[in-house]
Scaffold this motif. Structure first.
Motif, PDB file in Angstrom:
ATOM      1  N   PRO A  59       0.838  -1.201   0.000  1.00  0.00           N
ATOM      2  CA  PRO A  59       0.000   0.000   0.000  1.00  0.00           C
ATOM      3  C   PRO A  59       0.870   1.246   0.000  1.00  0.00           C
ATOM      4  N   SER A  60       0.389   2.264  -0.700  1.00  0.00           N
ATOM      5  CA  SER A  60       1.101   3.527  -0.893  1.00  0.00           C
ATOM      6  C   SER A  60       2.200   3.429  -1.937  1.00  0.00           C
ATOM      7  N   SER A  61       2.323   2.303  -2.659  1.00  0.00           N
ATOM      8  CA  SER A  61       3.256   2.225  -3.775  1.00  0.00           C
ATOM      9  C   SER A  61       2.830   3.217  -4.853  1.00  0.00           C
ATOM     10  N   ARG A  62       3.826   3.867  -5.456  1.00  0.00           N
ATOM     11  CA  ARG A  62       3.566   4.855  -6.502  1.00  0.00           C
ATOM     12  C   ARG A  62       3.531   4.159  -7.849  1.00  0.00           C
ATOM     13  N   VAL A  63       2.559   4.503  -8.679  1.00  0.00           N
ATOM     14  CA  VAL A  63       2.401   3.834  -9.967  1.00  0.00           C
ATOM     15  C   VAL A  63       2.136   4.839 -11.080  1.00  0.00           C
TER      16      VAL A  63
ATOM     17  N   ARG B 290      -9.299  -0.579 -20.479  1.00  0.00           N
ATOM     18  CA  ARG B 290      -8.973  -1.040 -19.136  1.00  0.00           C
ATOM     19  C   ARG B 290      -7.853  -0.182 -18.556  1.00  0.00           C
ATOM     20  N   TRP B 291      -7.889   0.002 -17.247  1.00  0.00           N
ATOM     21  CA  TRP B 291      -6.832   0.743 -16.577  1.00  0.00           C
ATOM     22  C   TRP B 291      -5.670  -0.203 -16.272  1.00  0.00           C
ATOM     23  N   ALA B 292      -4.467   0.230 -16.634  1.00  0.00           N
ATOM     24  CA  ALA B 292      -3.249  -0.521 -16.337  1.00  0.00           C
ATOM     25  C   ALA B 292      -2.336   0.350 -15.488  1.00  0.00           C
ATOM     26  N   ALA B 293      -1.622  -0.257 -14.557  1.00  0.00           N
ATOM     27  CA  ALA B 293      -0.715   0.481 -13.684  1.00  0.00           C
ATOM     28  C   ALA B 293       0.616  -0.244 -13.580  1.00  0.00           C
ATOM     29  N   HIS B 294       1.685   0.533 -13.486  1.00  0.00           N
ATOM     30  CA  HIS B 294       3.035  -0.022 -13.384  1.00  0.00           C
ATOM     31  C   HIS B 294       3.760   0.626 -12.213  1.00  0.00           C
ATOM     32  N   PRO B 295       4.244  -0.168 -11.242  1.00  0.00           N
ATOM     33  CA  PRO B 295       4.974   0.408 -10.113  1.00  0.00           C
ATOM     34  C   PRO B 295       6.203   1.181 -10.574  1.00  0.00           C
ATOM     35  N   LEU B 296       6.404   2.348  -9.990  1.00  0.00           N
ATOM     36  CA  LEU B 296       7.590   3.141 -10.292  1.00  0.00           C
ATOM     37  C   LEU B 296       8.732   2.683  -9.387  1.00  0.00           C
ATOM     38  N   PRO B 297       9.969   2.769  -9.858  1.00  0.00           N
ATOM     39  CA  PRO B 297      11.105   2.349  -9.022  1.00  0.00           C
ATOM     40  C   PRO B 297      11.120   3.099  -7.697  1.00  0.00           C
ATOM     41  N   ALA B 298      11.400   2.370  -6.634  1.00  0.00           N
ATOM     42  CA  ALA B 298      11.365   2.970  -5.297  1.00  0.00           C
ATOM     43  C   ALA B 298      12.420   4.050  -5.124  1.00  0.00           C
ATOM     44  N   HIS B 299      13.518   3.963  -5.894  1.00  0.00           N
ATOM     45  CA  HIS B 299      14.621   4.914  -5.699  1.00  0.00           C
ATOM     46  C   HIS B 299      14.447   6.194  -6.503  1.00  0.00           C
TER      47      HIS B 299
END
Length: 394
Positions: free
Chosen positions: A91-95, A103-112
């Motif tokens: 939870p709270s991951s940025r995408v 359809r909605w698609a989401a991709h996690p952004l690198p944490a750094h």
């Protein structure tokens, strides 16, 4: 974190009084443009201005302005790569978010990284353990999540998701957003094979592809036909480049061919299975029996990561593109020339955001800058082939 948005009723109150935007601005002491911005939701009025507006309309401030929860979206997430920990984004991951074929698609952004996100994950559920690595978007086994947008919904609708390993895609994506109000673009770093998988699953609009087939598009076209049988696809060139061994300046170990990778003590940067670099390395080593190089450290995340590791002395060599070696002031031993092509379903190529992305390939600013970058050949950038459904040739 913002979880509400400001809704205003200034426009209907103004119209009920028969006032123009300029006349209302005169009454409350601001310009017509300020009233336009407030009505359009682009500007939040100060407390003083909100009170003046309420006094003009003879109503309470809460009748003019109220906070509304930002709507959450259900999105499809690509499963993590096999080499990554088997857990969903917390939870709270940025995408980054885009709408692909309805359809909605989401991709996690690198944490750094700290680049602006499109949404924040509020709840994620992983796919079952037996699910394929990249399920189809309409599969019940697909990873899904609920996200809270931190951008306007129209901006999400206009976002083009493009997956691939070419660093040049970052430049292109920036120019798309800079030069047009009706399109944005987000680069999703991915190997060629993974990019095609994401495209087939409906998780990106465009996939980048490079296979070692020489200066022609034959290898890339063959891969697209095999991956999308019976579908009408567009293959558009982004650039041509050379791929080979990245080595220290002046090549002190005299690395020239695949056999040199097997010499004792030569440390090689590994690449993720499914990358063009890994495929090339496997072909080069095919004639060397079952021996494997001394892979040094974790798998590299891309071409620039290979060069970075050689530069800092963590490895002696690795397979990557020439521009990566030049960017770090390293030596380069060319092995093959390749095309890097963009693959798009013909069904969405004419959609406004995607078409704007493709038009940017002909933007004079992009072409001039790309031509000045060492290691890239953009002389045929924008050249397209249409692969007709069921046809044998482009």
């Amino acid at each position: 974190m913002t979880d509400t948005r400001l809704h205003n009723s200034v426009r209907p109150y103004r119209r009920d009084l028969g006032l123009s935007q300029e006349a209302l601005g005169d009454r409350v002491g601001v310009s017509r443009h300020a009233i336009m911005a407030i009505e359009g939701g682009r500007q939040v009025p100060s407390t003083t201005l909100a009170l003046r507006l309420a006094d003009t309309f003879d109503c309470a401030v809460k009748d003019l302005f109220r906070l509304e929860p930002v709507p959450e979206l259900e999105v499809h997430l690509p499963p993590l790569r096999p080499a990554a920990p088997a857990s969903p984004p917390a939870p709270s991951s940025r995408v980054a978010v885009g709408r692909v074929d309805g359809r909605w698609a989401a991709h996690p952004l690198p944490a750094h990284t700290t680049g602006a996100a499109d949404a924040i994950v509020v709840e994620a559920a992983p796919a079952p353990s037996h699910a394929p690595s990249i399920p189809k978007a309409d599969s019940p086994a697909a990873d899904r999540a609920r996200v809270r947008p931190v951008r306007d919904m129209q901006q999400l609708e206009r976002n083009v998701l493009v997956a691939g390993c070419a660093p040049l895609l970052a430049n292109l994506a920036h120019r798309v957003g800079e030069g047009s109000g009706n399109a944005r673009a987000t680069w999703i770093p991915a190997s060629s094979h993974r990019a095609l998988d994401l495209l087939a699953a409906g998780l990106v609009h465009i996939a980048g592809l490079h296979l070692s087939g020489g200066a022609s598009s034959e290898a890339n076209v063959h891969a697209v036909r095999r991956r999308f049988p019976g579908k009408r696809m567009l293959v558009v060139n982004l650039t041509r480049w050379r791929q080979g061994f990245v080595v220290a300046a002046r090549n002190p170990l005299d690395i020239r061919d695949a056999a040199d990778l097997l010499r004792p003590g030569v440390r090689v940067v590994g690449r993720e299975p499914g990358t063009g670099a890994d495929d090339l390395c496997a072909r080069l080593l095919a004639g060397e029996g079952s021996r494997r190089p001394d892979y040094s450290g974790p798998v590299a995340e891309g071409h620039l990561d290979v060069a970075r590791r050689v530069h800092c002395g963590a490895a002696d060599t690795g397979v990557a593109i020439e521009s990566a070696a030049l960017a770090w002031g390293l030596g380069f031993v060319p092995l093959v020339e390749e095309r890097f092509d963009l693959v798009i379903s013909a069904a969405i190529a004419e959609a406004p955001p995607v078409s704007r992305f493709l038009e940017t390939l002909d933007d004079p600013g992009f072409r001039t800058e790309a031509a000045s970058l060492p290691g890239y050949d953009t002389s045929i950038s924008g050249h397209a082939s249409t692969l007709e459904a069921g046809s044998a040739r482009p």
